[in-house]
Design an enzyme around this catalytic site. Sequence first.
Site, PDB file in Angstrom:
ATOM      1  N   LYS A   1     -49.879  41.869 -42.132  1.00 24.58           N
ATOM      2  CA  LYS A   1     -50.208  42.683 -41.203  1.00 24.58           C
ATOM      3  C   LYS A   1     -50.663  43.640 -41.967  1.00 24.58           C
ATOM      4  O   LYS A   1     -49.193  44.282 -42.620  1.00 24.58           O
ATOM      5  CB  LYS A   1     -48.535  43.269 -39.765  1.00 24.58           C
ATOM      6  CG  LYS A   1     -49.173  43.080 -38.612  1.00 24.58           C
ATOM      7  CD  LYS A   1     -48.552  43.578 -37.982  1.00 24.58           C
ATOM      8  CE  LYS A   1     -48.329  44.330 -36.437  1.00 24.58           C
ATOM      9  NZ  LYS A   1     -47.808  44.826 -36.450  1.00 24.58           N
TER      10      LYS A   1
HETATM   11  C1  E4P Z   1     -48.335  45.850 -32.148  1.00 27.97           C
HETATM   12  O1  E4P Z   1     -48.404  45.163 -33.114  1.00 27.97           O
HETATM   13  C2  E4P Z   1     -47.481  47.463 -32.788  1.00 27.97           C
HETATM   14  O2  E4P Z   1     -46.093  46.407 -33.939  1.00 27.97           O
HETATM   15  C3  E4P Z   1     -46.577  48.326 -31.479  1.00 27.97           C
HETATM   16  O3  E4P Z   1     -47.475  47.779 -30.626  1.00 27.97           O
HETATM   17  C4  E4P Z   1     -47.641  49.405 -31.721  1.00 27.97           C
HETATM   18  O4  E4P Z   1     -46.954  50.101 -30.776  1.00 27.97           O
HETATM   19  P1  E4P Z   1     -46.147  51.971 -30.380  1.00 27.97           P
HETATM   20  O5  E4P Z   1     -47.663  52.547 -30.746  1.00 27.97           O
HETATM   21  O6  E4P Z   1     -45.666  51.607 -29.895  1.00 27.97           O
HETATM   22  O7  E4P Z   1     -46.367  52.513 -31.888  1.00 27.97           O
END
Ligand code: E4P
Length: 238
Positions: A86
């Site tokens: 990622k």
């Molecule tokens: C997705 O891949 C992210 O890890 C995650 O959903 C981010 O969410 P948040 O806005 O709650 O930090």
Amino acid sequence: MAIFLDTGKVEEVEQFHKLGIIRGVTTNPTILYRSGVKKVLKDCSRDIARVIAPYPLSVEVTTNDRQKMFDQAKEFSSWAENIVVKITVHGPEGELDNLEVVHELETRHNIRVNVTAMMSAQQCFLAAMAGATYVSMFGGRVNNMGYNVVEEIKKLSKLLEDFKLKSKIILGSTREVLNVVEWLHAGAHIVTVLPNLLKGMIIHPYTKETVKMFLDDAAKAEEELLKDERIKSETLRI
Ligand code: E4P
């Protein structure tokens, strides 16, 4: 269409994987830090990847230095075949190295990348053009800024189709149970969901009440049957 689990805790992954309802896992440094995972990233990632294989696990790089992103991507992807790296769409100051790294990894190193922290269809479209296997848009954050993410998902889905791009759309940052089906219907291929939210999708108070009624009545019926049999055998003895 699929649901991924957004967690770094292997116990939670095991719990939901056993139910047969998840098709992958996503993590990020904040999730790992906040969930108090004390293991080193390598051990934690390997454990989760083993549990869900062949489904994908996204592991995020922890640096924005161009060379270090490359190095980490190569290292992470060597931990297990189903690990996807990622990388945020740009750096904290809008640095553009990230997409170059994504493009190189996907086109020259055969490493699958999930481009993350995106808030608009146009960002996701460009990440898809760069070759990303997954493009992650943060639905809850988009909605919190006052835009309806559903419109962005529809726009993106049409763009990917028009340009024949193969990237899969992941919607993260879920805030409500209702987000999941709504975002999938809007065109997301995947919605990644926190464990508690997934639990909330399954458990319903009225279902609980109904199940209690079934179990109570089954017990009552059995009791009455036993009582009838007792009376019958006592009558025969007389
Ligand atoms: C997705 O891949 C992210 O890890 C995650 O959903 C981010 O969410 P948040 O806005 O709650 O930090």
